[in-house]
Motif scaffolding. Structure first.
Motif, PDB file in Angstrom:
ATOM      1  N   SER A  75       0.809  -1.214   0.000  1.00 31.55           N
ATOM      2  CA  SER A  75       0.000   0.000   0.000  1.00 31.55           C
ATOM      3  C   SER A  75       0.842   1.265   0.000  1.00 31.55           C
ATOM      4  O   SER A  75       0.579   2.194   0.745  1.00 31.55           O
ATOM      5  CB  SER A  75      -0.930   0.038   1.202  1.00 31.55           C
ATOM      6  OG  SER A  75      -1.689  -1.116   1.253  1.00 31.55           O
ATOM      7  N   VAL A 106      -0.498   1.534  10.398  1.00 30.07           N
ATOM      8  CA  VAL A 106      -0.965   0.378   9.648  1.00 30.07           C
ATOM      9  C   VAL A 106       0.071  -0.718   9.566  1.00 30.07           C
ATOM     10  O   VAL A 106      -0.209  -1.893   9.763  1.00 30.07           O
ATOM     11  CB  VAL A 106      -1.316   0.812   8.196  1.00 30.07           C
ATOM     12  CG1 VAL A 106      -1.806  -0.386   7.414  1.00 30.07           C
ATOM     13  CG2 VAL A 106      -2.353   1.908   8.198  1.00 30.07           C
ATOM     14  N   SER A 107       1.287  -0.321   9.240  1.00 34.30           N
ATOM     15  CA  SER A 107       2.268  -1.286   8.790  1.00 34.30           C
ATOM     16  C   SER A 107       3.399  -1.385   9.806  1.00 34.30           C
ATOM     17  O   SER A 107       3.775  -0.390  10.424  1.00 34.30           O
ATOM     18  CB  SER A 107       2.797  -0.813   7.430  1.00 34.30           C
ATOM     19  OG  SER A 107       3.950  -1.523   7.097  1.00 34.30           O
ATOM     20  N   ALA A 161     -12.426  -1.733   6.251  1.00 33.32           N
ATOM     21  CA  ALA A 161     -12.336  -1.237   7.621  1.00 33.32           C
ATOM     22  C   ALA A 161     -10.996  -0.557   7.851  1.00 33.32           C
ATOM     23  O   ALA A 161      -9.960  -1.138   7.593  1.00 33.32           O
ATOM     24  CB  ALA A 161     -12.520  -2.388   8.595  1.00 33.32           C
ATOM     25  N   VAL A 323      -6.301   0.694   8.239  1.00 29.94           N
ATOM     26  CA  VAL A 323      -5.568  -0.116   7.258  1.00 29.94           C
ATOM     27  C   VAL A 323      -5.423   0.797   6.050  1.00 29.94           C
ATOM     28  O   VAL A 323      -6.040   1.845   6.000  1.00 29.94           O
ATOM     29  CB  VAL A 323      -6.302  -1.409   6.844  1.00 29.94           C
ATOM     30  CG1 VAL A 323      -6.576  -2.263   8.031  1.00 29.94           C
ATOM     31  CG2 VAL A 323      -7.566  -1.086   6.100  1.00 29.94           C
TER      32      VAL A 323
ATOM     33  N   ILE B 186      -4.845  -8.818   6.087  1.00 33.81           N
ATOM     34  CA  ILE B 186      -5.805  -7.977   6.797  1.00 33.81           C
ATOM     35  C   ILE B 186      -7.204  -8.577   6.675  1.00 33.81           C
ATOM     36  O   ILE B 186      -7.642  -8.917   5.591  1.00 33.81           O
ATOM     37  CB  ILE B 186      -5.803  -6.568   6.156  1.00 33.81           C
ATOM     38  CG1 ILE B 186      -4.459  -5.882   6.360  1.00 33.81           C
ATOM     39  CG2 ILE B 186      -6.947  -5.750   6.665  1.00 33.81           C
ATOM     40  CD1 ILE B 186      -4.358  -5.085   7.599  1.00 33.81           C
ATOM     41  N   PRO B 188     -10.819  -8.657   5.911  1.00 36.94           N
ATOM     42  CA  PRO B 188     -11.479  -7.741   4.974  1.00 36.94           C
ATOM     43  C   PRO B 188     -12.578  -6.910   5.625  1.00 36.94           C
ATOM     44  O   PRO B 188     -12.975  -5.878   5.092  1.00 36.94           O
ATOM     45  CB  PRO B 188     -12.075  -8.675   3.917  1.00 36.94           C
ATOM     46  CG  PRO B 188     -12.194  -9.997   4.594  1.00 36.94           C
ATOM     47  CD  PRO B 188     -11.068 -10.062   5.571  1.00 36.94           C
ATOM     48  N   ILE B 189     -13.098  -7.344   6.745  1.00 33.01           N
ATOM     49  CA  ILE B 189     -14.220  -6.625   7.341  1.00 33.01           C
ATOM     50  C   ILE B 189     -13.788  -5.779   8.535  1.00 33.01           C
ATOM     51  O   ILE B 189     -14.129  -4.608   8.632  1.00 33.01           O
ATOM     52  CB  ILE B 189     -15.329  -7.620   7.780  1.00 33.01           C
ATOM     53  CG1 ILE B 189     -15.794  -8.431   6.567  1.00 33.01           C
ATOM     54  CG2 ILE B 189     -16.487  -6.887   8.418  1.00 33.01           C
ATOM     55  CD1 ILE B 189     -16.496  -7.655   5.490  1.00 33.01           C
ATOM     56  N   THR B 190     -13.018  -6.360   9.450  1.00 34.19           N
ATOM     57  CA  THR B 190     -12.667  -5.594  10.640  1.00 34.19           C
ATOM     58  C   THR B 190     -11.314  -4.914  10.524  1.00 34.19           C
ATOM     59  O   THR B 190     -10.979  -4.059  11.325  1.00 34.19           O
ATOM     60  CB  THR B 190     -12.618  -6.492  11.883  1.00 34.19           C
ATOM     61  OG1 THR B 190     -11.577  -7.455  11.683  1.00 34.19           O
ATOM     62  CG2 THR B 190     -13.919  -7.210  12.100  1.00 34.19           C
ATOM     63  N   GLY B 191     -10.510  -5.302   9.528  1.00 32.84           N
ATOM     64  CA  GLY B 191      -9.204  -4.691   9.377  1.00 32.84           C
ATOM     65  C   GLY B 191      -8.160  -5.256  10.334  1.00 32.84           C
ATOM     66  O   GLY B 191      -7.062  -4.726  10.436  1.00 32.84           O
ATOM     67  N   LEU B 203       0.629  -8.228   4.828  1.00 35.60           N
ATOM     68  CA  LEU B 203      -0.572  -7.449   5.145  1.00 35.60           C
ATOM     69  C   LEU B 203      -1.651  -7.651   4.099  1.00 35.60           C
ATOM     70  O   LEU B 203      -2.828  -7.751   4.406  1.00 35.60           O
ATOM     71  CB  LEU B 203      -0.231  -5.963   5.242  1.00 35.60           C
ATOM     72  CG  LEU B 203       0.280  -5.475   6.589  1.00 35.60           C
ATOM     73  CD1 LEU B 203       0.694  -4.034   6.489  1.00 35.60           C
ATOM     74  CD2 LEU B 203      -0.794  -5.653   7.656  1.00 35.60           C
ATOM     75  N   GLU B 204      -1.246  -7.653   2.835  1.00 37.19           N
ATOM     76  CA  GLU B 204      -2.246  -7.786   1.780  1.00 37.19           C
ATOM     77  C   GLU B 204      -2.530  -9.248   1.455  1.00 37.19           C
ATOM     78  O   GLU B 204      -3.136  -9.561   0.441  1.00 37.19           O
ATOM     79  CB  GLU B 204      -1.775  -7.059   0.522  1.00 37.19           C
ATOM     80  CG  GLU B 204      -1.975  -5.556   0.640  1.00 37.19           C
ATOM     81  CD  GLU B 204      -1.261  -4.794  -0.442  1.00 37.19           C
ATOM     82  OE1 GLU B 204      -1.284  -5.251  -1.595  1.00 37.19           O
ATOM     83  OE2 GLU B 204      -0.670  -3.752  -0.125  1.00 37.19           O
TER      84      GLU B 204
END
Lengths: 325, 500
Positions: A75, A106-107, A161, A323, B186, B188-191, B203-204
């Motif tokens: 990202s 985030v990271s 989210a 995120v 991550i 997809p809904i709550t992060g 992360l992805e």
């Protein structure tokens, strides 16, 4: 004969050495060779679309190639770190956006915007309040009145989210004093699709991703979250005008590795300033839904400080975990 | 939106006389086929690599080239799937199921011929649908909400049970393994970050492409090296390169059915060629005349997925052109190319840019024609490639696997993913676990999970939402039929036999 050819060959091979030596001594002429422009996001992405025309303007202006390189991944973390770690000789510049600032939330590894030299900001990407054209909400007041009477009933499509549109959604929610049901989608595109299909009630997704559908009459723009109205939608009020103190959205600008000669930064900055006055370029950016705003490095620094404060407020006061998207 | 206006077709007719269109399209297809066929270089990557070169061209010419690349790369993926059991792109996974057995029987040329013809018909039908029904299909696609995506992905997942040759249990184990890999990253809904072990690269999530290249490419090479028959090369009969009329008649029904599946699934945002080819293969396994022979190397098994994945190219362009919503990763990159050209894909494109839209139709038609020519002329040479000594072939393929994995996001991490998946894939093959379900689980699992949870959020926790929506209910019925249908049928047959 053979010897002669050999000597000639050696001379030919050695020539570039002298040539580049000559260039170095005439240090005044900057830039004198290729400048790399690192974009930490993918080809065809938001930043890519706006950076390429600016880069080609710079190319014409300086008469040397500005080579655009996309370094996506993590990202934007991967490319942003590459900019930080590049040589600060003025032949590497890159782009930045709010993601570079929010990455630290985030990271596990992240770039730091204070590790680069700011050059200039070129655009803002305002968040919006957008509904389907068939929606019963004709104005922002309609939406707010319904949301206050029915807390948690209004569904708000976001891009995941903790991702940007979710942040805008939560900020909007808190500033407007309402409660909505946040529905995360994989990205802007999926969220806009759900809004078009009437599966959700609203979204705070930024203008470039909704403008085509607003123009076609499929979506309705209730308000825009920028400081000033957008030139393409002069009739749409800003949130601030409607009494909601929320200026939110992304920005994009150029940076250079830390310690790049200020004179070189100034040269690029001035050229970008000229680029942003170019009518054709402005029209291209406005048509794509961006809001061209040229800000020099000092003003750009203020924008970034504000963004840092806003993110800090979201994390510490509203308790959001981010995120990136 | 006006549904029908002849200006849309007439305003671009003059492009037919522009020789540059032909040149651009031809080279697009040629480059696309080569890149698509190289293991590790996916269609998406091919377009992403070449798109910057087109910025200086006129939009019509640049899109003639890019659409050529797109069709060519999707088709090219089948060549390596058939020849060396390594799908060049994810949408060719199903093709390898019958294509590779065919080439092991020395019928590689025939398989490529069938793939070419099926891709051509699929591509052609999808252009026709795109030309005449794009706005209508787009509005149907918009009606699909999270619940309907749950249904589609479930159909895709149920295919895992069908396509596992031999042991169904082993197929399911592989499928679950794939689903588990798909959980990483991550939420997809709550992060919330899941199983990332402190690494930014995770992360992805784990990219399915290096896993696919590793599981198929690397492990296939390892299997071949460890094989006692290492030095034996299957002699290829170079015959039936142009499929005889009898075969064409035999696959016609399959191709047309699969093409429509391809167009529709391609038009759904976020679905795309890999799911389309899989669903097409699955329906062939259910309804095809020769369903019992599927997987042993029959031409229907190549025709179904190839017609579907090339039909999905036109399908994926429908939401991109009419709504500004890309149908898959490839069209997402193409859309970026449009925006850079100063064109705005979306509802206004069909009204404001008629000549350009018209030129897109022409480009697609040209690309289908060139794909057919290049495929049929090239089949002979492609088939000869496997006759190449393995001591040269295997290292070359390994290099492509490594480069391809790295190139996805310029990340060394992906190379480690490739190597690890290669070793895991090798062990699984030796224990005769099927590979396809792993990759499918990885691709479909996250889609299923996020849409499932999203449905429940939209309905505020009401589980009935899945059966209250008619299209979603229809999909669920199909899933149930696929899974329990065979069992009931078996019992039914027994009862009849006993009765007799």
């Amino acid at each position: 004969m053979k010897k002669l050819v050999l000597v000639a060959l050696v001379l030919v091979l050695a020539l570039p050495v002298f040539a580049s030596g000559a260039q170095e001594s005439a240090a005044e002429a900057y830039p004198s060779r290729n400048v790399r422009v690192i974009i930490p996001w993918t080809v065809g992405g938001m930043t890519d679309v706006l950076t390429r025309p600016v880069a080609s303007y710079l190319e014409k202006h300086f008469g040397v190639p500005f080579v655009v390189e996309n370094k996506p991944g993590g990202s934007g973390v991967v490319g942003s770190l590459e900019i930080e770690n590049s040589k600060n000789d003025g032949y590497v510049i890159g782009t930045t956006s709010m993601s570079t600032v929010s990455a630290k939330y985030v990271s596990p590894v992240y770039p730091d915007i204070h590790n680069v030299e700011l050059i200039s900001q070129v655009i803002t990407i305002p968040a919006t309040v957008t509904v389907n054209a068939d929606s019963k909400f004709k104005t922002l007041d309609d939406l707010l009145a319904y949301a206050k009477a029915n807390p948690g009933k209004v569904t708000n499509a976001n891009s995941g989210a903790g991702a940007s549109a979710h942040i805008y959604g939560v900020y909007f929610e808190s500033m407007a004093g309402i409660k909505v049901n946040h529905i995360p989608y994989a990205g802007y595109v999926e969220a806009v699709t759900a809004l078009l299909g009437g599966h959700v009630d609203m979204t705070n997704i930024p203008l470039p991703d909704v403008s085509a559908h607003i123009d076609s009459g499929d979506l309705r723009l209730l308000a825009i979250a920028s400081a000033e109205r957008h030139p393409s939608y002069p009739d749409v009020p800003t949130l601030r005008e409607l009494g909601i103190e929320a200026v939110m959205g992304n920005y994009s600008g150029f940076v250079a590795p830390k310690g790049t000669d200020p004179e070189k930064v100034r040269a690029i900055d001035e050229a970008i300033g000229l680029a942003m006055q170019d009518p054709a370029l402005r029209k291209f950016l406005i048509d794509a839904g961006y809001q061209p705003v040229y800000l020099n490095r000092t003003q750009f620094a203020e924008v970034i400080t504000d963004a840092e404060k806003q993110l800090d407020f979201l994390v510490n006061d509203l308790g959001i975990s981010f995120v990136d998207d | 939106m006006e549904l029908f206006s002849f200006d849309l077709y007439l305003s671009g007719l003059h492009f037919f006389t522009n020789p540059l269109m032909y040149v651009a399209s031809f080279f697009g297809v040629l480059v696309g086929v080569v890149f698509g066929a190289l293991p590790g270089l996916t269609a998406t990557m091919t377009i992403a690599v070449f798109i910057p070169f087109t910025f200086g061209l006129a939009p019509t010419i640049s899109f003639a080239f890019l659409l050529g690349l797109y069709s060519g790369a999707v088709y090219g993926g089948s060549i390596s799937a058939i020849l060396i059991n390594i799908p060049g792109t994810p949408s060719a996974i199903a093709t390898s199921l019958d294509g590779y057995p065919m080439s092991q029987q020395g019928r590689a040329g025939e398989a490529i011929g069938i793939s070419t013809i099926s891709s051509t018909i699929g591509g052609f039908l999808s252009v026709i649908v795109l030309m005449f029904a794009a706005p209508a299909i787009a509005s149907v696609a918009l009606k699909f909400s999270a619940e309907e995506y749950v249904g589609i992905t479930l159909i895709g997942l149920s295919v895992i049970a069908i396509i596992s040759p031999g042991s169904t249990v082993k197929g399911l184990i592989s499928g679950v393994f794939g689903l588990v890999i798909g959980i990483v990253g991550i939420d997809p809904i709550t992060g919330f970050p899941r199983f990332i072990m402190g690494r930014a690269e995770l992360l992805e999530g784990i990219d399915s492409i290096p896993v696919m290249i590793g599981m198929y490419g690397l492990s296939e090479m390892l299997v071949q090296i460890s094989d006692v028959q290492y030095s034996i090369v299957v002699k290829q009969k170079i015959s039936k390169l142009i499929p005889p009329l009898k075969d064409l008649k035999r696959i016609l029904g399959t191709v047309i059915r699969s093409s429509f599946i391809g167009v529709i699934i391609g038009a759904l945002p976020a679905a795309g060629g890999s799911i389309a080819s899989l669903v097409a293969y699955g329906q062939e396994k259910r309804f095809g005349k020769r369903r019992d022979e599927l997987g042993t190397g029959i031409i229907e098994g190549v025709a179904a997925p190839e017609a579907a994945n090339n039909a999905s190219t036109g399908g994926a362009l429908i939401p991109m052109l009419t709504l500004g919503i890309p149908g898959d990763a490839m069209t997402a990159v193409l859309m970026g190319g449009l925006i850079i050209q100063g064109l705005r894909p979306g509802p206004l494109l069909f009204q404001q840019q008629m000549p350009f839209v018209s030129s897109i139709f022409i480009s697609l038609l040209l690309s289908v024609v060139f794909m057919c020519i290049i495929g049929l002329v090239g089949a002979k040479y492609f088939a000869k490639l496997i006759g190449f000594p393995k001591k040269y072939l295997i290292p070359a393929i390994l290099v492509f696997c490594l480069v391809g994995s790295y190139a996805i996001s310029n990340s060394i991490f992906d190379i480690w993913v490739l190597i690890l998946s290669g070793i895991v894939g090798f062990v699984m093959r030796k224990l005769s676990f099927p590979i396809a379900p792993i990759v499918l689980g990885m691709i479909l699992g996250p889609l299923f999970e996020s849409n499932f949870r999203r449905s429940l959020m939209l309905s505020e926790g009401n589980w009935a939402t899945f059966v209250q929506r008619p299209i979603s209910l229809g999909f669920l019925i199909v899933v149930v039929l696929v899974l329990v249908g065979p069992m009931i049928l078996k019992r039914f047959n027994k009862v009849i036999i006993r009765g007799n």
